[in-house]
Structure formats: structure tokens, C-alpha cells
Design an enzyme around this catalytic site. Sequence first.
Site, PDB file in Angstrom:
ATOM      1  N   ARG A  55       0.847  -1.206   0.000  1.00 25.47           N
ATOM      2  CA  ARG A  55       0.000   0.000   0.000  1.00 25.47           C
ATOM      3  C   ARG A  55       0.873   1.244   0.000  1.00 25.47           C
ATOM      4  O   ARG A  55       0.545   2.245  -0.626  1.00 25.47           O
ATOM      5  CB  ARG A  55      -0.966   0.002   1.201  1.00 25.47           C
ATOM      6  CG  ARG A  55      -1.782   1.288   1.300  1.00 25.47           C
ATOM      7  CD  ARG A  55      -3.114   1.156   2.030  1.00 25.47           C
ATOM      8  NE  ARG A  55      -3.065   0.269   3.180  1.00 25.47           N
ATOM      9  CZ  ARG A  55      -2.480   0.528   4.355  1.00 25.47           C
ATOM     10  NH1 ARG A  55      -1.881   1.681   4.542  1.00 25.47           N
ATOM     11  NH2 ARG A  55      -2.495  -0.368   5.320  1.00 25.47           N
ATOM     12  N   TYR A 111     -15.210  17.288 -16.126  1.00 25.00           N
ATOM     13  CA  TYR A 111     -15.657  15.913 -15.923  1.00 25.00           C
ATOM     14  C   TYR A 111     -16.714  15.857 -14.810  1.00 25.00           C
ATOM     15  O   TYR A 111     -16.495  16.373 -13.702  1.00 25.00           O
ATOM     16  CB  TYR A 111     -14.442  15.054 -15.555  1.00 25.00           C
ATOM     17  CG  TYR A 111     -14.804  13.604 -15.379  1.00 25.00           C
ATOM     18  CD1 TYR A 111     -15.247  12.858 -16.467  1.00 25.00           C
ATOM     19  CD2 TYR A 111     -14.735  12.980 -14.141  1.00 25.00           C
ATOM     20  CE1 TYR A 111     -15.608  11.535 -16.317  1.00 25.00           C
ATOM     21  CE2 TYR A 111     -15.087  11.653 -13.991  1.00 25.00           C
ATOM     22  CZ  TYR A 111     -15.520  10.947 -15.081  1.00 25.00           C
ATOM     23  OH  TYR A 111     -15.877   9.639 -14.928  1.00 25.00           O
ATOM     24  N   ASP A 183      -6.096  19.297 -14.608  1.00 30.26           N
ATOM     25  CA  ASP A 183      -6.423  17.945 -15.051  1.00 30.26           C
ATOM     26  C   ASP A 183      -6.016  17.867 -16.526  1.00 30.26           C
ATOM     27  O   ASP A 183      -6.631  18.482 -17.390  1.00 30.26           O
ATOM     28  CB  ASP A 183      -7.933  17.712 -14.867  1.00 30.26           C
ATOM     29  CG  ASP A 183      -8.359  16.300 -15.246  1.00 30.26           C
ATOM     30  OD1 ASP A 183      -7.687  15.685 -16.100  1.00 30.26           O
ATOM     31  OD2 ASP A 183      -9.372  15.822 -14.697  1.00 30.26           O
ATOM     32  N   LYS A 208      -7.534   6.865 -19.341  1.00 29.35           N
ATOM     33  CA  LYS A 208      -7.844   7.368 -20.676  1.00 29.35           C
ATOM     34  C   LYS A 208      -6.649   7.180 -21.613  1.00 29.35           C
ATOM     35  O   LYS A 208      -6.257   6.062 -21.859  1.00 29.35           O
ATOM     36  CB  LYS A 208      -8.314   8.813 -20.560  1.00 29.35           C
ATOM     37  CG  LYS A 208      -9.349   9.048 -19.421  1.00 29.35           C
ATOM     38  CD  LYS A 208     -10.658   8.338 -19.645  1.00 29.35           C
ATOM     39  CE  LYS A 208     -11.577   8.303 -18.438  1.00 29.35           C
ATOM     40  NZ  LYS A 208     -11.917   9.595 -17.848  1.00 29.35           N
TER      41      LYS A 208
HETATM   42  C1  LIG Z   1     -12.340  10.053 -16.595  1.00 29.06           C
HETATM   43  C2  LIG Z   1     -11.888  11.339 -16.111  1.00 29.06           C
HETATM   44  C3  LIG Z   1     -11.631  11.539 -14.751  1.00 29.06           C
HETATM   45  C4  LIG Z   1     -11.859  10.454 -13.715  1.00 29.06           C
HETATM   46  O1  LIG Z   1     -10.977   9.409 -13.905  1.00 29.06           O
HETATM   47  P1  LIG Z   1     -11.315   7.878 -13.458  1.00 29.06           P
HETATM   48  O2  LIG Z   1     -10.073   7.174 -13.822  1.00 29.06           O
HETATM   49  O3  LIG Z   1     -12.514   7.474 -14.252  1.00 29.06           O
HETATM   50  O4  LIG Z   1     -11.592   7.916 -12.014  1.00 29.06           O
HETATM   51  C5  LIG Z   1     -11.144  12.774 -14.357  1.00 29.06           C
HETATM   52  N1  LIG Z   1     -10.938  13.757 -15.246  1.00 29.06           N
HETATM   53  C6  LIG Z   1     -11.181  13.600 -16.565  1.00 29.06           C
HETATM   54  C7  LIG Z   1     -10.914  14.731 -17.491  1.00 29.06           C
HETATM   55  C8  LIG Z   1     -11.672  12.397 -17.035  1.00 29.06           C
HETATM   56  O5  LIG Z   1     -11.921  12.249 -18.333  1.00 29.06           O
END
Ligand SMILES: *Cc1c(COP(=O)(O)O)cnc(C)c1O
Length: 390
Positions: A55, A111, A183, A208
Site C-alpha cells: 500500500r 468531468y 487535469d 484514458k
Molecule cells: C475520466 C476522467 C476523470 C476520472 O478518472 P477515473 O479514472 O474514471 O476515475 C477525471 N478527469 C477527466 C478529465 C476524465 O476524463
Amino acid sequence: MGNFSEKTNSIETYCVHGACHLFDPATGAVSVPIYQCATFRHPGLGESTGFDYSRGVNPTRSALEETAAVLEHGKHGLAFATGMGAISAVIKLFVPAKDVPVHVVVSEDLYGGTYRLFNEYYAKYGFEFSWIDTSHPEKIAAALKPNTQVLFIETPSNPMMKVTDVGKCAEMIHRRGGFLVVDNTFLTPYFQNPLDLGADFVIHSGTKYLAGHNDTLAGLVVHSNDEYAEPLRNVQKSEGATLSPFDSWLTLRGIKTLALRMEKHQANGKLVAGALRKHPKVEKVFYTGFEDHPQYALSFVQARGHSGLVSFYVKDKKDAERVLKKVSLVLFAESLGGVESLITYPLAQTHNAIPEAMRLAAGVNDRLLRLSVGIENPADIIADLEQALG
Ligand SMILES: *Cc1c(COP(=O)(O)O)cnc(C)c1O
């Protein structure tokens, strides 16, 4: 893990080889081993191999964390079970005072899961949020308050593809001693490095483009702030939303082809956006690579390219429903950034946690579709969309 004998600055090479060569010095295995191991033997009291319990630290996860740090030009990388886990950990660094909430200014068009996390969860624990169209710096300036500690942006935004000036944001928030969180899921370090533009923390949903194959979830944070290095590690270790060894390995494997995939996503995205724009049933296409995109010039300054993300309005709600029903190569599924082309209906999927008035103000209506253009043959993708649009 072995070290690079020659330093390189090229991202293609770093994607393939990671922070240091990802081969295993013990066996020469050219892929970093999956240390599927919960605990590590200590040679004796007070002696450690550097690993004790997975962890806290796991060698496969460390290889990914170091690679993420190198790709995003930061000092510290941390891998979480999901992108949401990564976002939550960064926000936890800010502690509300007894009577003074932590004020966070956030891109309004982002998001939906982030909206839910902030508004339904952190809002209960001494945080307050202002949702702003951050592509207009003057709107950010107007939203800043004495207790604003964080500016949280997505650029390009999700799903309306608005571009926010990262450098200006950094300047505005730093002037008052706050932090800029970006992000960077949509562009990836292949096309944009927010830390170089002044951001303090960069976040990825590694699910992604980084992992890239719609086969794992992952979250990453990269930063260079030594003061926050230990506290952030502590959130990760204490809350336990760490990335598993296997998922770390899958993400590392995905990153190896990031450069190739992003070039193909970009090329295909451009062709698909162009074809949609000419289609009689399509009212408007949102794509950062169009020369008449409102922030086209800014994209050139702060980014090196465009991803495969394209949103569009059809003229009629019924057209949206028909497209979702009739697409066959393009899959009607949530998510983005994988090799497969996916189409989503933000209203009902990624953005359904956002209240209607706010959603509509941001442009997310019942005629909006968002495409994540994959790496298939572009003519096949276009033909499928054309038959679905009818
Ligand atoms: C999908 C996404 C998230 C969240 O990510 P997860 O891996 O699904 O928890 C955050 N920001 C953006 C821009 C996303 O496309």
C-alpha cells in the site's frame, strides 16, 4: 531498475523506456516485472530493501510513478486506483480552518465525476466551490476571494473543448499564495505539460489516453513541490486508493505507445471533425484543432497538438438518439482515450451529476454528443458516423 546511460529529452524515448530503463537487472526481462506482492521481507531490524508493504510502496507502481513524473516534467509522481482517487488526494492537502472554508475556483465545464466529488462530498467538509468559465481569465479574477486556495482547471474542457490559459491562471492564483491544479487527461504529456506553464499539480485519469486501451482504471498526480511531497504520499498511503501492481504494469505498457497513439488520435480526430462539420444533420462541431476555434492561437502557445476528442450538436434530439442506436464500429460507451472509437451522450452519462441549469449554461444539452476518436481507419469511422446520422 537500470538507469539510462544517456540522457534524452525526447518524450517518445521516455514513453518506451520510462524514467529509467524498465528492464529487470536481475533477469534482463525487458518489461518491468509485476511485483504481485503484498509484503517484503526485511533482512533484519532497522534494515529494509526500501519496500515493506505494497500500500505504501510497490516496485511496479514506483516504476510507473517515476515514469509519470518524467513525462510531466515534475519531481514527484503518485499513482492511484482511479483518476478520482488522484483528484481527491490533491484536494485533501488543503485543510479548512474552523470558520473559514477552503474556496476552490473550478472550470464549470469539466468531468462530471469531479463535479460530484466536489459538490456532493467536499462541500460537506468545509470546502466551497465557484464554477466558472475559466476560458475567460476576467471571470476567474472576479471569482477569487480572500480564502481562495485552489484554482482547478481542465483544459481543453469536457465536453465543450474550451481552452484555458494555464500560465495566466498560475499567475493569478500564485499572486495570492494559492495553487493551480490542472487535469491534463485530455492532452496528456505528449501534447501539454502544465507544470512547465506554471501549474502546481497535474492530474491524469490514466484510464484514458495514458493506459489507452480501455482495459484498466488508473489515476496519477505529478508535482514538484517538496513541501507537499510527504503529505501527499501520506494521503495516498493512509487512504489506500493506490494502484495495484498489475494495473500499474498495464498503464506502463500503455504509455510505451503513447506517442504513436496520440499522433494517430490527432490525425483521425482532425479528419472526423472535418467530416462532421460538413454533415447536414450536424449543427456545430467543437474541436480545438479548427482554425476558427475561439482559443486556437492559445492552443498553439501552450500545447503541441490536439487529441481525438470531438463534440458536436446534432440539429434534433432524435438524431442524437438515432446515432447512439445505429453506430456499430463506434461504440456507445462512456470514457475516452482508448484505441477504440467511443461515443457518449454527456447529458445522460459523464455529466448527469451536474444540475440541469448549470449543464445547459455550459452547453451540455440533449443534442450534444462527444466522440473519442480511436485509431481505426479514419474512413471506417467516418462511414459509420455517416450511416448512423442517416
Ligand atoms: C475520466 C476522467 C476523470 C476520472 O478518472 P477515473 O479514472 O474514471 O476515475 C477525471 N478527469 C477527466 C478529465 C476524465 O476524463
